[in-house]
Write a protein that holds these residues in place. Structure first.
Motif, short mmCIF file in Angstrom:
data_model
loop_
_atom_site.label_atom_id
_atom_site.label_comp_id
_atom_site.label_asym_id
_atom_site.label_seq_id
_atom_site.Cartn_x
_atom_site.Cartn_y
_atom_site.Cartn_z
N HIS A 25 1.05 -1.22 0.11
CA HIS A 25 0.26 0.01 -0.11
C HIS A 25 0.97 1.68 0.28
O HIS A 25 0.53 2.20 0.75
CB HIS A 25 -0.87 -0.22 1.63
N THR A 26 2.05 1.22 -0.38
CA THR A 26 2.60 2.33 -0.40
C THR A 26 3.73 2.73 -1.94
O THR A 26 3.61 0.73 -2.54
CB THR A 26 3.73 2.38 0.58
N ASN A 27 3.74 3.37 -2.06
CA ASN A 27 4.34 3.86 -4.18
C ASN A 27 6.04 4.44 -3.35
O ASN A 27 6.85 5.08 -1.93
CB ASN A 27 4.12 4.46 -4.36
N TYR A 28 7.05 3.26 -3.55
CA TYR A 28 8.46 2.99 -3.42
C TYR A 28 8.93 4.14 -4.61
O TYR A 28 8.86 3.20 -6.23
CB TYR A 28 8.53 1.94 -2.82
N GLN A 29 10.15 4.57 -4.62
CA GLN A 29 10.98 5.85 -6.11
C GLN A 29 11.89 4.88 -5.67
O GLN A 29 12.61 4.71 -4.64
CB GLN A 29 11.05 6.88 -5.90
N VAL A 30 11.91 3.56 -6.69
CA VAL A 30 13.30 2.70 -6.57
C VAL A 30 14.38 3.30 -7.49
O VAL A 30 13.86 3.53 -9.47
CB VAL A 30 13.42 1.62 -6.58
N LEU A 31 15.89 3.65 -7.15
CA LEU A 31 16.26 5.09 -7.83
C LEU A 31 17.53 3.78 -8.35
O LEU A 31 18.20 3.26 -7.42
CB LEU A 31 16.88 5.49 -7.14
N LEU A 32 17.32 3.35 -9.92
CA LEU A 32 18.67 2.68 -9.89
C LEU A 32 19.90 3.44 -10.68
O LEU A 32 19.33 4.21 -12.33
CB LEU A 32 18.79 1.68 -11.00
N SER A 33 21.21 3.60 -10.72
CA SER A 33 22.33 4.46 -11.47
C SER A 33 23.28 4.12 -11.36
O SER A 33 24.03 3.57 -10.57
CB SER A 33 22.27 5.99 -9.91
N ALA A 34 23.33 4.19 -12.75
CA ALA A 34 24.43 3.91 -13.26
C ALA A 34 25.69 4.74 -13.42
O ALA A 34 26.66 4.90 -14.42
CB ALA A 34 23.98 2.96 -14.76
N PRO A 43 28.40 6.73 -13.45
CA PRO A 43 30.36 6.78 -13.21
C PRO A 43 30.90 7.55 -11.87
O PRO A 43 31.53 6.52 -11.28
CB PRO A 43 30.70 6.94 -14.30
N ASN A 44 29.84 7.81 -11.35
CA ASN A 44 30.91 8.88 -9.92
C ASN A 44 29.77 8.11 -9.17
O ASN A 44 29.99 8.48 -7.91
CB ASN A 44 31.07 10.45 -9.94
N PHE A 45 28.89 8.27 -9.18
CA PHE A 45 27.90 7.60 -8.30
C PHE A 45 26.73 6.61 -8.33
O PHE A 45 25.25 7.08 -8.24
CB PHE A 45 26.54 8.98 -7.76
N ALA A 46 27.63 5.49 -8.88
CA ALA A 46 26.10 4.80 -8.79
C ALA A 46 25.65 3.91 -7.73
O ALA A 46 26.70 3.64 -6.58
CB ALA A 46 27.36 3.22 -9.95
N ARG A 47 24.31 3.44 -7.70
CA ARG A 47 24.08 3.30 -6.61
C ARG A 47 22.49 2.77 -7.15
O ARG A 47 22.04 2.58 -7.62
CB ARG A 47 23.92 3.97 -5.42
N LEU A 48 22.14 2.13 -5.56
CA LEU A 48 20.65 1.70 -5.70
C LEU A 48 20.51 1.74 -4.76
O LEU A 48 20.58 1.75 -3.62
CB LEU A 48 20.90 -0.06 -5.43
N GLN A 49 18.76 2.70 -4.66
CA GLN A 49 18.50 2.73 -3.44
C GLN A 49 16.59 3.48 -3.58
O GLN A 49 15.87 3.93 -4.22
CB GLN A 49 19.33 3.70 -3.15
N LEU A 50 16.30 3.51 -2.15
CA LEU A 50 14.80 3.99 -2.89
C LEU A 50 15.33 5.64 -2.25
O LEU A 50 16.38 6.21 -1.78
CB LEU A 50 14.04 3.64 -0.98
N THR A 51 14.14 6.59 -3.27
CA THR A 51 14.35 7.76 -3.13
C THR A 51 13.10 8.90 -3.01
O THR A 51 12.15 8.63 -3.32
CB THR A 51 15.29 8.41 -4.30
N ASN A 52 13.04 9.56 -1.49
CA ASN A 52 12.08 10.31 -1.80
C ASN A 52 12.50 11.68 -2.30
O ASN A 52 11.50 12.84 -2.17
CB ASN A 52 12.05 11.36 0.22
#
Length: 566
Positions: A43-52, A54-63
């Motif tokens: 029951h929640t909308n999650y923003q999933v950020l997949l970043s490729a 080159p300087n800040f590659a990461r996987l996370q939820l973001t607000n």
């Protein structure tokens, strides 16, 4: 601690219960090489950020909020075609590597259920996001297509079999059952730094920072080695995210604090940690990438106009000798009979300077009258050019001032502000647009909002379009307008006809901070009512004149600005 395999393990362990079973409702690529999935789960909308990136590659939820480009990329369209409406079946990490697989269940064009895998590889400049068919491992597409000419080990192109990144012969610390190797390393390498290097060499997914933290934990005299190692890796399953200060006074982040860490801030989740840690860094990187052409235009125009101004000033110096030519012509006409034929020069009494003798150069092939007429022509030419050059100097100074202002705006710009600046440069003819001209007016982004201590709204324009819109159209004539004195900066509006001294000081702090004087200790800021601010006819965007102003002195600080954000 960098986003290494161990941090990836902690992130996957934290996100799995939140996202598993969720449905993909929206897909976008707000910035190059960064994919945003909106997954609705529990029951929640999650923003999933997949970043490729080159300087800040990461996987996370973001607000954080992101603005999507008007035209989606080909990779975004591919993801929407295959993943829109799909369900996340599971997500897992490959060993302790920086590779995470998202397994989605969806239906193809004929309604049959099919399995797709979205792979994110978090590997600095080699980072990538790849969509793969689960049953045959065929690549559907990748955010960065890699051909055989760029990588001999594997290609990442549509239709090619997906291969995992090259595996290294190292032990996964989360699945090891025998700690004999660690005991051996501790015995052979008692120095903490050397032990950290050996741990990094023998165990998978440990950055040097993580290995060093592990080595220092092992050397804790109050803990037995087995207990120290077991507890250390157990912490990744129950992270307590922190921003820390390193021994070199550099800010870093960690999944959990260690005894050697100087903790700056603690967070509830790994994602909130990354949001705060990367917010400014990633934003500046995006501005640098998206605004590279804008920076280039402003630098080029500044260089061109400064060079032009130097030449114009030299021409003006030469033109300012026009009066000398007039005097020479008049003396020659007065003393025609004293000028010998064929002479290259003559000395004549100058009645403009108490009859002091003045040497006048002559052209020997011309008569005295011909030489006089030549001097009169030079006088008229220089006189006319002086008026033209003076106008050109003022115009060039205006151009330099304009582009210096744009440079300061670019230094403070967010990715959204870049759209306005690009439109401004395109409309002025400094930047050529590849798109066809549209008669529809470009939508101007909104100024940034702040709140004074007493609740009064303060608006800050971040570029020339915002400044003009804010000052000349949005603001009430009774509102108060502020600007750093005699320096490039933002227009600031206090939405009040009678602001308190505290509100004036808060708004002045914002005006000083969003100017080229933001690093100064005591900045003069002018303020007056909007009705006293006028735009001159034909003035550049953002340029105004104002009267009836008063001045307040403030010291801008990031902390003061943060406290005023609404």
């Amino acid at each position: 601690m960098t986003f290494d395999g161990s941090f990836t393990h902690a992130m996957v362990h934290q996100l799995t219960p939140q996202l598993t079973g969720g449905r993909v409702t929206k897909i976008s690529e707000p910035y190059p090489n960064e994919v945003m999935l909106i997954i609705r789960a529990n029951h929640t909308n999650y923003q999933v950020l997949l970043s490729a990136n080159p300087n800040f590659a990461r996987l996370q939820l973001t607000n954080q909020s992101f603005t999507n480009p008007p035209v989606p990329s080909n990779f975004t369209m591919t993801l929407r075609k295959h993943l829109q409406g799909s369900f996340l079946k599971e997500m897992h990490q490959v060993e302790n590597d920086r590779v995470v697989h998202f397994h989605f269940t969806t239906r193809n064009e004929i309604g049959d259920e099919t399995q797709l895998v979205l792979v994110i590889e978090i590997m600095a400049r080699h980072s990538n996001i790849i969509l793969v068919e689960a049953h045959n491992r065929n690549i559907i597409d990748a955010v960065k297509r890699i051909g055989a000419d760029k990588n001999r080990y594997r290609t990442l192109l549509p239709g090619v079999k997906y291969l995992n990144p090259p595996q290294q012969d190292r032990i996964n610390p989360f699945t090891m059952t025998n700690l004999e190797l660690i005991h051996k390393l501790v015995h052979n390498f008692p120095a903490v730094n050397v032990l950290a290097e050996q741990l990094q060499t023998n165990f998978q997914g440990l950055s040097y920072e993580t290995a060093l933290s592990l080595a220092e934990t092992i050397h804790n005299p109050n803990l037995e080695v087995n207990t120290a190692v077991t507890n250390f890796f157990a912490n990744f399953d129950n992270p307590k995210p922190v921003i820390i200060k390193t021994s070199s006074d550099r800010l870093d982040y960690a999944a959990f604090p260690s005894p050697d860490h100087q903790v700056v801030t603690s967070y509830d989740t790994l994602s909130s940690l990354l949001d705060n840690f990367y917010q400014k860094q990633a934003e500046r990187e995006r501005v640098r990438e998206l605004g590279s052409s804008l920076f280039q235009v402003t630098r080029t125009e500044l260089k061109k106009n400064r060079r032009k101004l130097k030449k114009l000033k030299k021409t003006r110096e030469q033109a300012q000798t026009a009066n000398d030519d007039r005097i020479c012509g008049e003396l020659l006409m007065t003393y025609l009979n004293k000028v010998p034929a064929g002479a290259t020069s003559v000395r004549l009494p100058n009645f403009y300077d108490e009859n002091q003798l003045l040497t006048i150069n002559l052209q020997p092939d011309r008569s005295a009258n011909g030489n006089a007429q030549h001097y009169f022509k030079q006088y008229q030419k220089k006189k006319n050019s002086l008026q033209y050059v003076t106008t050109q100097i003022e115009n060039t100074k205006t151009e330099i001032d304009y582009f210096e202002n744009l440079t300061s705006q670019l230094e403070l710009a967010t990715p959204t502000d870049l759209v306005d600046i690009k439109t401004e440069l395109t409309n002025a003819g400094y930047l050529h647009s590849k798109q066809k001209h549209s008669r529809a007016r470009a939508k101007i982004s909104q100024p940034e909002k702040f709140m004074a201590p007493d609740g009064t709204l303060i608006l800050v324009g971040k570029n020339n379009f915002q400044n003009d819109q804010l000052t000349l159209k949005t603001a009430d004539k009774r509102d108060y307008w502020l600007h750093a004195q005699q320096i490039h900066g933002s227009h600031v509006i206090i939405k009040s006809a009678n602001p308190s001294p505290e509100t004036l000081k808060a708004a002045a702090t914002l005006a000083a901070y969003f100017s080229k004087a933001r690093a100064s200790a005591n900045v003069p800021v002018d303020f007056t009512q909007v009705k006293h601010v006028k735009k001159p006819r034909g003035g550049k965007p953002g340029f105004v004149h104002y009267t009836d102003q008063k001045t307040i002195f403030v010291t801008p600080t990031p902390a003061a600005v943060t406290a005023l954000r609404s």
